[in-house]
Design an enzyme around this catalytic site. Structure first.
Site, PDB file in Angstrom:
ATOM      1  CB  ILE A 116      28.973  -1.197  19.737  1.00 55.01           C
ATOM      2  CG1 ILE A 116      29.736   0.010  19.191  1.00 55.01           C
ATOM      3  CG2 ILE A 116      27.678  -1.373  18.957  1.00 55.01           C
ATOM      4  CD1 ILE A 116      28.930   1.291  19.160  1.00 55.01           C
TER       5      ILE A 116
ATOM      6  CB  SER B  62      30.286  -3.873   8.599  1.00 51.51           C
ATOM      7  OG  SER B  62      31.482  -4.125   7.869  1.00 51.51           O
TER       8      SER B  62
ATOM      9  CE  LYS C  35      39.831   1.548  11.462  1.00 51.64           C
ATOM     10  NZ  LYS C  35      38.729   2.488  11.696  1.00 51.64           N
TER      11      LYS C  35
ATOM     12  CE  LYS D  17      33.430  -6.172  11.303  1.00 49.24           C
ATOM     13  NZ  LYS D  17      32.515  -6.856  12.272  1.00 49.24           N
TER      14      LYS D  17
ATOM     15  CG  ASN E 166      37.475   5.387  13.957  1.00 45.74           C
ATOM     16  OD1 ASN E 166      37.307   4.902  12.842  1.00 45.74           O
ATOM     17  ND2 ASN E 166      38.655   5.441  14.523  1.00 45.74           N
TER      18      ASN E 166
ATOM     19  CB  VAL F  85      41.394   8.958  20.119  1.00 52.24           C
ATOM     20  CG1 VAL F  85      42.120   8.369  18.934  1.00 52.24           C
ATOM     21  CG2 VAL F  85      40.022   9.482  19.717  1.00 52.24           C
TER      22      VAL F  85
ATOM     23  NE  ARG G  97      48.207   3.188  15.685  1.00 53.95           N
ATOM     24  CZ  ARG G  97      47.177   3.030  16.525  1.00 53.95           C
ATOM     25  NH1 ARG G  97      47.411   2.580  17.745  1.00 53.95           N
ATOM     26  NH2 ARG G  97      45.950   3.319  16.150  1.00 53.95           N
TER      27      ARG G  97
ATOM     28  CD  GLU H 277      46.947   3.764  12.463  1.00 51.46           C
ATOM     29  OE1 GLU H 277      46.280   3.823  13.508  1.00 51.46           O
ATOM     30  OE2 GLU H 277      47.922   4.509  12.246  1.00 51.46           O
TER      31      GLU H 277
END
Length: 559
Positions: free
Chosen positions: A184, A297, A300, A312, A337, A345, A450, A453
């Protein structure tokens, strides 16, 4: 037209007489077929045959059936045979006798190009794409790499932006970007440069990433003055020194650790970088008369279930606090995401596909909000250009419109199908046998959720009231700033816990500071195994460090 598979012995291999003064072939370019429109294919074949070392052209496939009858002659003059159309490739080509295919078609026929390249991939024939002469003149170059558009995978168009308002906010100002070498950060740096800032400052602790973004800006925007700082933003004293020297008007804070499972094992680093790094740059901006500060931000941070999300969220609270006590504008932009970013991914699946598979998905129920890198960066700039609100009022948190959440499994299937393969979902234990004997099948292995998550993310808290802005893709919500006592306690508690460097102590501190912190889907699975006696003593040790209101939620991997 023969319907027998094209064999090496059956084909006449046309080779042009050498026109070079050299008596030796420069290289063996192998056996190929040419695929394209009649005009583009004929033009390319003429060009290939005047090379010093031309390839062996075993035949031509045209784009459309109705073009075959009227276009034999140009190819017959070259000693070549039109074997069929692109639809005949699967039945007429034996991949063992062809080294590669050369595709040449106008860029306007993008759907046909995708179909042909998908077919070639399916039958195992490597492809070379050569742009038509007209496309070259129009500045459209070759597209040898098979690329899947993130926009197509997401299933919605990108949001338009108001470039004039962004230019008005950026032009002639000094702009600092932290994490400028990240996915980003680097995209934002390139976009900021396009709006004519007076000066740019690129802060990044990864040497190679900083070198690359500086090189790209220097090449494309050589007239922009730049400061390039190889620096860790969490080093508060040096961060302040840089800001005092540069005195930026606008700061975009993108630097952060983001990988959820990894940060579950490194909570101290997560707190240091995501919270204290934010605190360092926020304080520096406030002390050097910065006009506007924008922090990137994440969804999540809403009812966080992970160390990454929690740190965060704590950073969000600090930014809100500073906005309430400073004249400058301290804002946050929250989104989900970013498709195609480092470690996301798409590059992972692309690497798995290159390795022959399988592709991995953690849980078939999991969904996420997605944006592309350019869209996310442009909307952050758009949010920074909005002028509603009064400096010193409640912190402005902007939410980007990310459409509907996308099922990760569906995304993986689209990705595989876009490459001309058939997805096949299998259990992890069957991965070695999946797709055996079927070259067109690409297995998807469900690996299990995982640490840290969630199955589904949220973009806002229930208490956050959404308010429209001047841009339809950006909404704003008012949040009551935290009281100064809470912020002082938060800073002292996190500092003290990090000094111990004990995961359990840090986790206890985070849970106390964020009572809304949820258990992750992974933790729910761990607790089920714990009840059955399948969890290690180490996990119980960390679990026992948590506050009783949060008991028991072990945050380490199953042994």
């Amino acid at each position: 037209m023969s319907q027998e598979p094209l064999k090496s012995a059956d084909m006449s291999c046309v080779m042009t007489q050498k026109r070079s003064l050299s008596r030796h072939r420069v290289r063996d370019r192998g056996r190929c077929i040419v695929i394209g429109t009649a005009q583009a294919a004929a033009q390319l074949c003429r060009q290939l045959q005047v090379l010093d070392d031309p390839p062996c052209i075993n035949g031509v496939f045209l784009h459309r059936q109705d073009a075959i009858a009227d276009n034999h002659e140009p190819f017959e003059e070259l000693g070549l045979t039109v074997l069929g159309t692109a639809d005949d490739l699967c039945t007429l080509i034996d991949a063992r006798t062809i080294d590669y295919a050369i595709v040449t078609m106008p860029s306007v026929l993008s759907d046909a190009i995708t179909h042909i390249r998908t077919t070639l991939r399916r039958i195992g024939v490597p492809e070379r794409f050569i742009a038509t002469l007209q496309d070259h003149l129009d500045g459209i170059g070759p597209r040898t790499l098979f690329e899947v558009s993130p926009v197509d995978l997401i299933g919605r168009p990108s949001h338009p932006i108001d470039e004039d308002s962004i230019r008005q906010a950026i032009a002639g100002r000094k702009v600092l970007i932290t994490g400028a070498g990240g996915s980003i950060g680097s995209e934002m740096a390139m976009q900021v440069a396009s709006y004519g800032p007076a000066e740019m400052f690129l802060m990044e602790r990864a040497e190679n990433a900083l070198f690359e973004i500086d090189r790209r800006i220097a090449r494309r925007y050589p007239g922009i003055r730049r400061g390039v700082w190889l620096h860790d933003v969490a080093n508060a004293d040096k961060t302040l020194a840089y800001c005092e020297a540069a005195r930026p008007d606008i700061v975009f804070h993108t630097a952060a650790h983001k990988h959820v499972p990894m940060l579950e094992d490194h909570p101290r680093e997560a707190v240091r970088n995501n919270f204290f790094g934010t605190m360092a740059i926020v304080d520096a901006a406030a002390q050097t008369a910065c006009e506007r500060f924008v922090m990137i931000s994440t969804d999540k941070a809403v009812n966080p279930s992970s160390i990454m999300g929690a740190t965060k969220r704590l950073a969000e609270l600090y930014v809100q606090h500073m906005n309430s006590i400073c004249e400058a504008r301290f804002n946050m932009v929250r989104f989900g995401n970013v498709l195609g970013s480092n470690g996301s991914v798409l590059p992972i699946w692309a690497a798995q596909l290159r390795d022959g598979g399988p592709l991995t998905v953690t849980d078939e129920r999991m969904t996420r909000y997605f944006m592309t890198i350019p869209e996310a960066a442009s909307l952050v700039l758009q949010a920074a250009s909005l002028t509603d609100g009064v400096p010193g009022d409640e912190a402005e948190l902007y939410q980007l419109d990310m459409g509907q959440p996308v099922a990760i499994l569906d995304l993986a299937k689209r990705f595989i199908e876009a490459h001309g393969l058939e997805p096949q979902v299998i259990e992890s234990s069957s991965a070695d046998r999946a797709g055996a004997g079927h070259a067109e099948v690409m297995p998807i292995v469900i690996t299990g959720i995982r640490p840290g998550e969630k199955l589904h993310e949220q973009l806002v808290y229930e208490s956050e009231q959404l308010i429209p802005t001047a841009h339809p893709a950006i909404r704003r919500w008012q949040a009551e700033p935290p009281c100064p006592e809470r912020i002082a306690d938060m800073v002292a508690t996190l500092l003290e816990s990090c000094l111990t460097d004990r995961a359990g102590t840090i986790l206890t501190a985070i849970h106390r500071l964020l009572p809304e912190m949820e258990t992750s889907a992974y933790e729910d699975q761990v607790m089920q195994r714990s009840a059955a006696g399948g969890v290690s003593a180490a996990q119980h040790e960390i679990s026992s460090a948590l506050p009783q209101t949060q008991q028991p939620h072990p945050r380490v991997r199953v042994a």
